[in-house]
Write a protein that holds these residues in place. Structure first.
Motif, mmCIF file in Angstrom:
data_model
loop_
_atom_site.group_PDB
_atom_site.id
_atom_site.type_symbol
_atom_site.label_atom_id
_atom_site.label_comp_id
_atom_site.label_asym_id
_atom_site.label_seq_id
_atom_site.Cartn_x
_atom_site.Cartn_y
_atom_site.Cartn_z
ATOM 1 N N PHE A 185 -1.177 4.490 -1.060
ATOM 2 C CA PHE A 185 -2.660 4.205 -0.418
ATOM 3 C C PHE A 185 -2.123 5.304 1.352
ATOM 4 O O PHE A 185 -2.802 5.052 2.618
ATOM 5 N N PHE B 138 -6.776 -5.981 -6.145
ATOM 6 C CA PHE B 138 -7.546 -6.100 -4.823
ATOM 7 C C PHE B 138 -7.317 -7.250 -4.331
ATOM 8 O O PHE B 138 -8.237 -8.257 -5.008
ATOM 9 N N ARG C 267 1.309 -1.105 0.098
ATOM 10 C CA ARG C 267 0.134 0.381 -0.131
ATOM 11 C C ARG C 267 0.381 1.279 -0.241
ATOM 12 O O ARG C 267 0.761 2.322 -0.729
ATOM 13 N N PRO D 208 -2.068 7.882 -4.937
ATOM 14 C CA PRO D 208 -2.161 6.807 -5.941
ATOM 15 C C PRO D 208 -2.617 6.695 -7.180
ATOM 16 O O PRO D 208 -2.129 6.765 -7.587
ATOM 17 N N ASN D 209 -3.623 7.826 -7.369
ATOM 18 C CA ASN D 209 -4.445 8.318 -8.133
ATOM 19 C C ASN D 209 -3.226 9.280 -9.465
ATOM 20 O O ASN D 209 -3.912 9.444 -10.535
ATOM 21 N N ARG E 238 0.602 7.812 -9.323
ATOM 22 C CA ARG E 238 1.535 6.663 -9.840
ATOM 23 C C ARG E 238 1.009 6.288 -10.889
ATOM 24 O O ARG E 238 0.077 5.608 -10.744
ATOM 25 N N ASP E 239 1.449 5.917 -11.624
ATOM 26 C CA ASP E 239 1.830 4.892 -12.470
ATOM 27 C C ASP E 239 2.358 3.116 -12.532
ATOM 28 O O ASP E 239 2.869 2.786 -12.745
ATOM 29 N N VAL E 240 0.803 3.460 -11.557
ATOM 30 C CA VAL E 240 1.001 1.453 -10.503
ATOM 31 C C VAL E 240 -0.067 1.236 -10.588
ATOM 32 O O VAL E 240 -0.862 2.073 -9.766
ATOM 33 N N ASN E 241 -0.142 0.362 -10.770
ATOM 34 C CA ASN E 241 -2.090 -0.189 -10.659
ATOM 35 C C ASN E 241 -2.653 -1.492 -9.235
ATOM 36 O O ASN E 241 -1.178 -1.742 -9.388
ATOM 37 N N MET E 242 -3.277 -1.914 -8.668
ATOM 38 C CA MET E 242 -3.084 -2.539 -8.071
ATOM 39 C C MET E 242 -3.925 -3.144 -8.569
ATOM 40 O O MET E 242 -5.331 -3.748 -8.648
#
Lengths: 372, 297
Positions: A60, A89, A55, A80-81, A83-87
């Motif tokens: 986050f 969940f 996180r 987070p919006n 940042r060039d990473v996706n999660m």
């Protein structure tokens, strides 16, 4: 050409949570470098700080101290919006009011990608995750495995610098989980994106990862390849957490030329490589032997191997193999796995006196035993 | 015989299984029948009868024109009612959305306490609460009197006996009916869905517009119904807080029944109100996309 920048770099990351007057340290002084295109796993029991670490990478949580860099860019404090990473969940967190297509298109729409490009990329991604023809379904009309793949597609379609997966297979049944492990590995090869995978399931981590960081109480215990972690656990914790391992405690009686002779109980001797540890005769030590490396025999085996004598106390038939629990004359319980190959008959049954033996290379010193 | 008892109990158990749902729904069914359906039929039939104002005796005359007559006589009061109830509902939604959102997302383990706080005014009678508002809003009352004394408002300023006071009273009295369904809807939202929205590049505003709001729609619909419909027929707020110029339809109906003893007229007007409200609700459901609503209910 300059050296490739690491996809993710954590430097001196500390995370403390405050609840009332209590301060709980979730992550302590973490340094971590994850290379581009790597399948990297954070493995550990619940509460070890692996999810918090993820996180922090996603944005986050903000670290109490330390920095997070993505491809050399310091992103500490970036929401987070941005940042060039996706999660992906744990429970997928799909948008229940949107169909599969809209779910997958969500990120692209927020980035104002052109309409026809959105539909091209979404459909392409749905093909990769084997969900063509389901784009108009609502999440709740899909099975768990399908929802899982929507979550994956929804993150991957944005071509992030890194994909973070938080126990993504936890809610699936065993068969599906095993199928998805292979599937995930295939997708990762296909898209070439860095995967950071959080799990408490050592089997999952061993199957898929290029490297694994085993975490315990907010710190990394060992960071190495799956084989290295399995064969050469660096600590008692790692040895116990990954697979089944037998811990034997003893005292070094002599050390010569990279080998140490360890006395385990009265007169029983085991040879083990000292690695680079400075071991003086008389030191209390612990070593580990994996159950599948041990041979069972009725007579004391010839040769230079390590051997212990014991009584079979439990026999459990596991299908492809049989698990024997042997209480050695030194008092330790040792688990042995024997493949149920065509040649193997009934090796031993409860109450039998038996010899355990293995090659010295397969006993591995994990350091000095805890004092006291 | 040891085998006899279980064998006899089998058909009885099966019978119970068949009748249990009916038995369980009997109290509610009777309640609806006696207190809702029968009065509704009586009301509709009354609206078609002609009554003797002196004796109160009514005869069925199938006087369909009654509906049209009532509508043309009182359409302005009907419009006022829609206007006031609509304004009060909008105010309630705007005021209670943040309250419900805050309790659902940040209430922690005190959620129930905050919900109770919302309901505390309900321990006081509806009429008393409204009368107290007339004290609060009166020309020389706590609020206006103080402001006028401080010369922040002109002496001639007044709120009581205007439409504003009626809308304020309606909004105040029906607020929990808006806040509670909204709370239930927001509470049900998986908070991780919000994280997912942020993760997928949504700003706070976009996450709210694209995720929170659509997921709150069923609650919003319920809140609207539970607030707008009772406010539409309300006559207490208008009589206690309003003036003589903006009469609401509830007052007209009440007068028809209790003052003028015009049972047929009052019934016809009630039927008209009901019909208009139902048509409005169906149009509203269609507009919002009733399928989307059904999916979450």
């Amino acid at each position: 050409m300059e050296a490739a920048l690491p996809a993710i770099e954590l430097t001196g990351v500390i995370k403390e949570f405050r609840t009332g007057h209590d301060v709980v340290t979730a992550v302590r002084e973490l340094d971590l470098t994850i290379a581009e295109g790597e399948f990297f796993s954070l493995l550990g029991p619940s509460g070890c700080g692996k999810t918090t670490t993820m996180r922090i990478i996603a944005g986050f949580e903000e670290p109490t101290a330390g920095t997070v860099s993505l491809h050399g860019r310091d992103v500490t404090g970036v929401p987070p919006n941005k940042r060039d990473v996706n999660m992906v969940f744990q429970s997928y967190a799909l948008f229940p009011h949107m169909n599969v297509f809209e779910n997958v298109a969500f990120g692209l729409r927020r980035r104002n990608v052109a309409k026809d490009e959105i539909s091209r990329r979404v459909n392409e991604m749905l093909t990769i995750v084997n969900l063509d023809g389901r784009s108009h379904r609502r999440p709740r009309e899909l099975s768990g495995g399908q929802q899982q793949r929507v979550a994956l597609a929804r993150a991957l379609v944005n071509k992030p610098r890194a994909l973070l997966l938080d126990e993504p297979l936890g809610a699936l049944d065993l068969k599906l989980r095993q199928a998805m492990q292979v599937e995930l590995k295939r997708i990762q090869r296909e898209v070439g994106i860095t995967f950071v995978y959080v799990t408490h399931d050592q089997g999952e981590a061993l199957t898929m990862s290029d490297r694994i960081a085993v975490m315990n109480e907010g710190a990394i215990e060992q960071l190495a390849s799956p084989r290295e972690i399995y064969e050469h656990p660096s600590s008692r914790f790692v040895a116990g957490f990954i697979g089944t391992s037998n811990l034997l405690a003893g005292k070094a009686s002599s050390v010569s030329g990279g080998d140490a002779v360890i006395e385990v109980g009265a007169g029983e001797r085991i040879v083990v490589g000292t690695r680079d540890l400075a071991i003086a005769p008389g030191t209390e030590l612990e070593l580990t032997v994996r159950p599948e490396k041990i041979e069972l025999s009725a007579e004391r085996p010839a040769g230079p191997g390590c051997a212990l004598r014991g009584t079979v106390t439990e026999v459990v038939y596991l299908g492809t193999s049989t698990s024997f629990t042997v209480t050695t004359t030194t008092g330790a319980d040792v688990v042995v796995f024997q493949q149920n190959s065509a040649l193997a008959g009934d090796l031993a049954s409860r109450g039998d006196q038996i010899w355990l033996s293995w090659q010295p290379a397969h006993s591995y010193l994990i350091g000095q035993s805890a004092p006291g | 015989m040891p085998g006899a008892r279980p064998r006899r109990s089998v058909p009885r158990a099966r019978l119970g299984k068949v009748f249990a749902p009916y038995l369980l729904s009997l109290p509610a069914g009777l309640w609806l029948l006696i207190l809702f359906l029968i009065p509704l039929v009586v009301m509709l039939s009354l609206s078609l009868q002609s009554c003797n104002n002196a004796t109160g005796a009514c005869v069925m005359t199938w006087h369909w024109a009654e509906f049209g007559q009532q509508l043309s006589l009182y359409h302005s009061q009907l419009l006022t009612s829609f206007y006031f109830a609509g304004a009060a509902t909008v105010i309630d939604v705007v005021v209670s959305f943040p309250i419900a959102y805050w309790i659902a997302f940040y209430g922690g383990n005190k959620k129930n306490f905050f919900l109770l706080m919302l309901l505390v005014p309900f321990f006081v009678s509806f009429v008393i609460r409204t009368v107290v508002w007339s004290f609060i809003l009166s020309d020389q009352g706590v609020v206006l009197g103080t402001l006028k004394h401080a010369h922040l408002l002109p002496q001639s300023f007044h709120v009581l006996a205007t439409g504003y006071a009626v809308v304020a009273g309606l909004a105040y009295n029906y607020l929990p009916f808006t806040a509670l369904p909204l709370y239930v809807a927001i509470e049900r939202i998986d908070k991780r869905v919000l994280d997912a929205a942020y993760d997928l590049y949504a700003s706070k505003r976009q996450a709210f517009m694209n995720v929170i709001l659509p997921l709150t729609m069923p609650g919003l619909f319920a809140a609207f119904l539970l607030t707008f419909i009772p406010a539409l027929g309300d006559y207490v707020n208008q009589q206690v807080l309003g003036g003589t110029s903006d009469t609401m339809i509830g007052t007209v109906i009440q007068n028809a029944f209790l003052t003028n003893l015009d049972y047929a007229g009052g019934s016809a007007l009630s039927a008209v109100l009901m019909a208009v409200a139902l048509i409005g609700i169906f149009a509203y459901a269609r507009l919002l996309g009733s399928t989307a609503i059904e999916e979450y209910l």
